[in-house]
Scaffold this active site. Sequence first.
Site, PDB file in Angstrom:
ATOM      1  CE1 TYR A 103     -40.463  -5.529  25.877  1.00 25.03           C
ATOM      2  CE2 TYR A 103     -38.172  -4.806  26.055  1.00 25.03           C
ATOM      3  CZ  TYR A 103     -39.381  -4.827  25.373  1.00 25.03           C
ATOM      4  OH  TYR A 103     -39.498  -4.148  24.196  1.00 25.03           O
ATOM      5  CB  SER A 163     -53.815  -1.810  28.777  1.00 31.09           C
ATOM      6  OG  SER A 163     -53.021  -2.258  27.714  1.00 31.09           O
ATOM      7  CB  THR A 203     -36.820  -5.263  22.095  1.00 28.74           C
ATOM      8  OG1 THR A 203     -35.895  -4.527  22.895  1.00 28.74           O
ATOM      9  CG2 THR A 203     -37.015  -6.617  22.749  1.00 28.74           C
ATOM     10  CB  ALA A 256     -45.624  -5.844  23.650  1.00 25.62           C
TER      11      ALA A 256
END
Length: 328
Positions: A137, A34, A113, A71
């Site tokens: 996110y 994707s 992250t 992700a």
Amino acid sequence: MRILVTGGAGYIGGAVAAVLAADGHDVEVLDDLSTGHADAVAADVPHHRLPLRRVEEVLDPTFGAVVHLAARSLVGESMEHPERYWHGNIVETLALIDAMRAAGVPRLVFSSTAAVYGDAGSEPLVEDTPTRPTNPYGASKLAIDHMLTAEARAHGLAAVSLRYFNVAGAHGHLGERHDPETHLIPNLLTAAQQHRSGDDYQPARIFGTDYPTRDGTAVRDYIHVSDLAEAHVLALEHARPGTHEILNLGTGTGTTVREVVEAVREVTETDLAAEEAPRRAGDPPVLVASGARAERLLGWVPRLGVRAMIADAWAARTAVGSESRPDA
Ligand code: UDP
């Protein structure tokens, strides 16, 4: 060890898969392409082109670990379509955790992250700096950290979350190829390439020159993708059953946007133009990691600095031809 790398056709996942394979592991990739690129997966690495929610079709008890990088990771998109992040990151990762438990796969290294900290101030961030993500996110990655802590405690998973700071550079030919590209170094390299080609070009932009930093531009902790990939190998070796470790991966050194622009000019030998622009919404002034915990626990020390990141990214994209792969 047989290891499944989810998101292994992406920029970071491709580097992680390559380093694990070079270390002698039996690597397989799950990536639905994707956002990834099929050519980031080595020809001899089995590639399962499936979405993460179907990972149970791949996992079996012969896998020793999963390294989970698949992700959604665009801050702006997460503000406009938060539901994509709850589904794409949280719900799909729950499917992975369920599948690992069902198949008895004991270890997980998770790609987290610095965005979980939000706007946390100018000191180097340690792992118990309070987490206050400022966008869906970061919130989705933090939710997964909570899931992993509970899974380790309840069901004995050996889990390590690695909180990446600003990843840059290229691992061999594997450079950054995002569409759209939002990151500083690739944007500067694109401007440098266009400058060298002699065409008219959009000057690079410096977002924000009124931050309370040494030259008014935002400070980030840039880490070379090869150093980052190495940390995943060490994390797998150090994962312990029933324990969820959380580690920051950064260098402890901050670099301003203007300093990066100057380094790009030097490395690429171009006098690329960079115009001053307003701050980008949601950007904290300073994000620098303390890597002390990763060093203590894993013995991990990043080796490559900003100039090496720029030089390697430049070499990767000029090797494939700027015109045919402008985002390479
Ligand atoms: N930035 C910039 N120009 C660009 C892209 C980014 O000035 O074309 C700035 C951005 O505002 C931030 C820093 O460079 O202060 C790093 O941004 P990047 O998107 O690379 O990473 P982030 O820190 O947002 O994850």
